[in-house]
Design a protein around this motif. Structure first.
Motif, short mmCIF file in Angstrom:
data_model
loop_
_atom_site.label_atom_id
_atom_site.label_comp_id
_atom_site.label_asym_id
_atom_site.label_seq_id
_atom_site.Cartn_x
_atom_site.Cartn_y
_atom_site.Cartn_z
N PHE A 189 0.82 -1.21 0.00
CA PHE A 189 0.00 0.00 0.00
C PHE A 189 0.85 1.26 0.00
CE2 PHE A 189 -3.17 -3.09 1.53
CZ PHE A 189 -4.09 -2.91 0.51
N GLN A 190 2.04 1.21 0.59
CA GLN A 190 2.94 2.36 0.57
C GLN A 190 3.38 2.65 -0.86
OE1 GLN A 190 3.80 3.94 3.75
NE2 GLN A 190 3.87 5.46 2.16
N SER A 191 3.67 1.60 -1.60
CA SER A 191 4.08 1.77 -2.99
C SER A 191 2.93 2.32 -3.82
CB SER A 191 4.59 0.43 -3.52
OG SER A 191 3.99 0.06 -4.70
N MET A 192 1.71 1.87 -3.56
CA MET A 192 0.54 2.40 -4.28
C MET A 192 0.32 3.87 -3.92
SD MET A 192 -1.90 -0.95 -3.88
CE MET A 192 -3.41 -0.13 -4.26
N LEU A 193 0.51 4.21 -2.66
CA LEU A 193 0.35 5.59 -2.23
C LEU A 193 1.41 6.49 -2.87
CD1 LEU A 193 -1.19 7.54 -0.35
CD2 LEU A 193 0.48 6.98 1.42
N ASP A 194 2.65 5.99 -2.93
CA ASP A 194 3.72 6.75 -3.58
C ASP A 194 3.40 7.00 -5.05
OD1 ASP A 194 5.14 6.94 -1.25
OD2 ASP A 194 6.57 5.34 -1.76
N THR A 195 2.82 6.01 -5.72
CA THR A 195 2.44 6.16 -7.12
C THR A 195 1.41 7.28 -7.28
OG1 THR A 195 2.86 3.82 -7.56
CG2 THR A 195 1.48 4.98 -9.14
N GLU A 196 0.42 7.30 -6.41
CA GLU A 196 -0.61 8.34 -6.48
C GLU A 196 -0.05 9.71 -6.12
OE1 GLU A 196 -3.69 8.06 -7.78
OE2 GLU A 196 -2.93 6.06 -8.27
N TYR A 197 0.83 9.77 -5.12
CA TYR A 197 1.48 11.04 -4.79
C TYR A 197 2.27 11.56 -6.00
CZ TYR A 197 0.64 10.78 0.29
OH TYR A 197 0.08 10.75 1.54
N ALA A 198 2.99 10.66 -6.66
CA ALA A 198 3.81 11.04 -7.80
C ALA A 198 2.93 11.59 -8.93
CB ALA A 198 4.63 9.86 -8.28
N LYS A 199 1.80 10.94 -9.19
CA LYS A 199 0.88 11.42 -10.24
C LYS A 199 0.36 12.81 -9.89
CE LYS A 199 -0.68 6.90 -11.79
NZ LYS A 199 -1.80 5.94 -11.81
N ASN A 200 -0.01 13.02 -8.63
CA ASN A 200 -0.51 14.33 -8.21
C ASN A 200 0.57 15.39 -8.33
OD1 ASN A 200 -3.12 13.53 -7.66
ND2 ASN A 200 -2.68 13.02 -5.53
N LEU A 201 1.79 15.08 -7.93
CA LEU A 201 2.89 16.05 -8.05
C LEU A 201 3.15 16.40 -9.50
CD1 LEU A 201 5.37 14.65 -5.38
CD2 LEU A 201 4.20 16.85 -5.31
N ALA A 202 3.11 15.40 -10.37
CA ALA A 202 3.34 15.65 -11.80
C ALA A 202 2.23 16.53 -12.38
CB ALA A 202 3.43 14.34 -12.56
N ASN A 203 1.01 16.34 -11.95
CA ASN A 203 -0.10 17.13 -12.48
C ASN A 203 -0.11 18.56 -11.96
OD1 ASN A 203 -1.20 15.19 -14.16
ND2 ASN A 203 -2.36 14.26 -12.50
N GLN A 204 0.61 18.84 -10.88
CA GLN A 204 0.64 20.18 -10.32
C GLN A 204 1.74 21.06 -10.91
OE1 GLN A 204 0.80 19.92 -6.07
NE2 GLN A 204 -1.13 18.81 -5.93
N ASP A 205 2.56 20.51 -11.79
CA ASP A 205 3.66 21.26 -12.43
C ASP A 205 4.56 21.95 -11.41
OD1 ASP A 205 3.01 20.58 -15.03
OD2 ASP A 205 1.57 22.22 -15.21
N MET A 206 4.93 21.26 -10.35
CA MET A 206 5.76 21.86 -9.31
C MET A 206 7.24 21.85 -9.68
SD MET A 206 3.90 20.53 -5.88
CE MET A 206 4.67 21.73 -4.83
#
Length: 130
Positions: free
Chosen positions: A72-89
């Motif tokens: 679940f940590q790996s799945m959470l990291d994947t979702e965090y990464a997608k959100n970070l990429a979509n925010q153009d940070m």
């Protein structure tokens, strides 16, 4: 019923390598597809960064551990990464998008002059670091 020991073990690094290969092999046809591919590449990169950061934190045997947490940590990291990429940070996706767009305008090929310029720039950078 299958034995749980017979399930092949796949690491997060293997999954990231597979996703990276899939992204790398795609040939974009329009600007929207280029934007999508650049975001996907940035999310893979950010997932690797998050995983590396997480590995630096010490775990206690009292509350941490177990296969379920790792999955679940790996799945959470994947979702965090997608959100970070979509925010153009980070600006990484926009940089990749610009590079791919320039390549598409040139027919998708890097000519010999561009290769020579890249090699010269790399050599200059290496000499400056010394």
């Amino acid at each position: 019923m299958s034995d749980i020991g017979s399930i092949p073990k796949v690491s997060v690094n293997d999954l990231n390598a597979q996703r990276f290969t899939e992204v790398k092999e795609k040939v974009p046809q329009d600007t929207e597809e280029v934007k999508k591919l650049s975001k996907e590449f940035e999310s893979i990169f950010m997932e690797i960064v998050l995983k590396s950061m997480r590995e630096t934190v010490d775990k206690s045997s009292l509350t941490d551990g177990g296969n379920g947490e790792q999955i679940f940590q790996s799945m959470l990291d994947t979702e965090y990464a997608k959100n970070l990429a979509n925010q153009d940070m980070t600006g990484l996706s926009s940089s990749i998008e610009g590079h791919l767009t320039r390549l598409m305008e040139g027919g998708g090929k890097i000519n010999e002059v561009q290769k020579a310029a890249g090699r010269a720039q790399y050599k200059q950078q290496m000499n400056e670091e010394r």
